[in-house]
Write an enzyme that holds these catalytic residues in place. Structure first.
Site, short mmCIF file in Angstrom:
data_model
loop_
_atom_site.label_atom_id
_atom_site.label_comp_id
_atom_site.label_asym_id
_atom_site.label_seq_id
_atom_site.Cartn_x
_atom_site.Cartn_y
_atom_site.Cartn_z
N ARG A 175 0.58 -1.31 -0.38
CA ARG A 175 0.24 0.10 0.13
C ARG A 175 0.60 1.19 -0.04
O ARG A 175 0.42 2.31 -1.01
CB ARG A 175 -0.81 0.08 1.11
CG ARG A 175 -2.13 -0.88 0.93
CD ARG A 175 -2.87 -1.31 2.44
NE ARG A 175 -3.45 0.06 2.72
CZ ARG A 175 -4.57 0.90 3.60
NH1 ARG A 175 -4.38 -0.26 4.75
NH2 ARG A 175 -5.46 1.36 3.34
N CYS A 231 -1.34 5.78 9.25
CA CYS A 231 -1.35 4.44 8.83
C CYS A 231 -2.76 4.83 7.78
O CYS A 231 -2.39 6.13 7.01
CB CYS A 231 -2.07 3.46 9.49
SG CYS A 231 -3.26 4.21 10.95
#
Length: 276
Positions: A175, A231
């Site tokens: 990601r 995050c």
């Protein structure tokens, strides 16, 4: 070490206030159900969605509740700033660490994250019941520690080179590189960020406190003056924040809005790493 994480072998149950932070991202009611079935005697339950986030606010997928709501949470939980507090979940999860970070933000100095999960608690003979505790309400005046909170503006100033601050992305490398993005509008990372997948903090579902991890964190942070972790939603970055704090690193901030907040602005720059 600053002893953010604490193990069962070091615990006298009666000396602590207990917070049950069990939750499941796949089944948002699972934590409440587990708590109702059994929990540490006199523990209160803090739910990620209902208590530790304000899902009706802007600022990413799990925005921080307003301070007034957090004060209400502390007071109805019967807490005082000088209490010794242990937060637990199922072990190796980011929910106890999110609750712990909020306690740090509010000025609770003797809060700890249990290394083990609830099943280990039970097996160790810690008193367990299914009764809803009768909590005596308290009055709490938090000592808000803004030095551990990174706003969007703070991160923007970092990206623009106006702050000597290192960003660390706690998501999976795939990601971070921008190869896939299952949840947010666009794949990639905040420009200039380093990557350290929070899953590396665990082994067999338990947080690691070994020398090898300490060396890895040292290589990651080094002599950097300031570090901000993020995050996707501001949840799974909290284990990395907690582990850095446990190993004595200071000047750490959490970007609570994280990547989901960053890409909510259409023209926000995004970094990607293309395969060689």
């Amino acid at each position: 070490m600053s002893y953010v994480f604490i193990s069962l072998e070091n615990i006298d149950h009666a000396s602590y206030k207990w917070i049950d932070a069990r939750f499941s991202l796949k089944d948002p009611v699972e934590g409440k159900r587990k708590y109702e079935e059994a929990h540490v005697k006199n523990a209160v339950h803090w739910d990620l969605n209902d208590d530790l986030s304000n899902l009706h606010d802007s600022g990413g997928r799990q925005p921080l509740p307003q301070k007034e709501a957090l004060v209400e949470l502390f007071e109805r939980s019967g807490l005082a700033l000088d209490d010794q507090i242990i937060v637990y979940d199922d072990g190796g999860s980011p929910f106890a660490t999110r609750a712990w970070w909020i306690l740090q933000y509010a000025g609770f100095k003797q809060a700890y994250i249990l290394l083990e999960g609830f099943e280990e608690l039970k097996a160790a003979g810690i008193p367990i019941d299914s009764e809803k505790p009768q909590i005596k309400r308290t009055i709490v005046t938090p000592n808000w520690n803004e030095s551990i909170y990174a706003s969007r503006q703070y991160v923007e100033e970092t990206v623009d080179g106006k702050r000597d601050n290192t960003l660390i992305d706690a998501r999976a490398a795939i990601r971070y590189r921008g190869e896939t993005e299952p949840l947010d509008r666009i794949a990639g990372h905040i420009p200039g960020a380093l990557n350290f997948d929070w899953e590396q903090l665990k082994e067999n579902g338990v947080y690691r406190l070994d020398n090898q991890l300490q060396e890895q964190l040292g290589q990651l942070v080094g002599d950097k003056q300031e570090v901000t972790v993020y995050c996707g939603s501001g949840v799974t970055a909290t284990p990395l924040y907690a582990m850095l704090a446990h190993h004595g690193y200071e000047n750490i901030r959490l970007y609570v809005g994280s990547y989901s907040d960053w890409v909510s602005k259409v023209d926000a720059p995004v970094g990607v790493i293309k395969p060689q």
